[in-house]
Write a protein that holds these residues in place. Structure first.
Motif, short mmCIF file in Angstrom:
data_model
loop_
_atom_site.label_atom_id
_atom_site.label_comp_id
_atom_site.label_asym_id
_atom_site.label_seq_id
_atom_site.Cartn_x
_atom_site.Cartn_y
_atom_site.Cartn_z
N LYS A 125 49.61 17.10 49.54
CA LYS A 125 49.88 15.90 50.34
C LYS A 125 51.23 16.13 51.02
O LYS A 125 52.29 15.96 50.43
N GLU A 150 53.04 17.24 55.30
CA GLU A 150 53.05 16.92 56.72
C GLU A 150 52.72 18.17 57.54
O GLU A 150 53.31 19.23 57.32
N PRO A 152 50.71 13.18 58.69
CA PRO A 152 50.40 13.30 57.27
C PRO A 152 49.09 14.05 57.08
O PRO A 152 48.13 13.84 57.82
#
Length: 128
Positions: free
Chosen positions: A18, A20, A41
Motif C-alpha cells: 500500500k 504511492e 495511491p
C-alpha cells in the motif's frame, strides 16, 4: 502540450504494497532531470496505463493487492495554494481545498478542488 510524461507503478515501498505510484514529467532525458507531477495511491501496482475514451484521458492503475483504479487525467495543473479548511479529528470529517494556477485545470471548469477526508485515532488520513 509537448510534455513527456512517465507513469511509474510502485509495487512496494520497502515496507508494504500500500504505497504511492507517480506521474512524472521528463524535463531533460540527457541529464536525467524529472519532476513529480502527481502521486496516486496504489496497492502493489503492477502496471499503469494511459487510455483515451471519447477524447477524455484516464490513468489506469493495475494493482496486485487490490482492485484496478481509474483516474480522470486533467493535465499537469500546478497547485498554487493548499488550505485545510477543517482539520477533522478522530473520525470527524475534515475538508481540504487546492487552488490551481488557472481556471479549468483542477476540477469541473474551476481553479479550485475541494475534497473531504477523515482522520483516524492514529492520525492517518482517509478519503471520504
Amino acid at each position: 502540450d509537448g510534455m513527456t510524461l512517465a507513469l511509474v507503478a510502485n509495487f512496494w515501498d520497502g515496507k508494504e504494497v500500500k504505497t504511492e505510484s507517480s506521474i512524472i514529467r521528463i524535463d531533460d532525458v540527457a541529464s536525467g532531470q524529472w519532476t513529480k507531477l502527481q502521486g496516486i495511491p496504489s496497492m502493489g501496482a503492477r502496471d499503469m496505463r494511459h487510455v483515451a475514451i471519447s477524447g477524455t484521458s484516464y490513468i489506469v492503475v493495475l494493482n496486485y493487492a487490490g482492485p484496478p483504479q481509474i483516474y480522470k487525467w486533467v493535465g499537469a495543473a500546478k497547485v498554487t495554494e493548499v488550505f485545510i479548511e477543517d482539520p477533522g479529528a478522530n473520525y470527524v470529517t475534515g475538508k481540504i481545498r487546492l487552488k490551481c494556477t488557472s481556471a479549468g485545470t483542477c476540477s469541473g471548469g474551476s481553479n479550485t478542488f475541494y475534497h473531504t477526508f477523515a482522520v483516524d485515532a492514529l492520525g492517518a488520513i482517509t478519503s471520504t
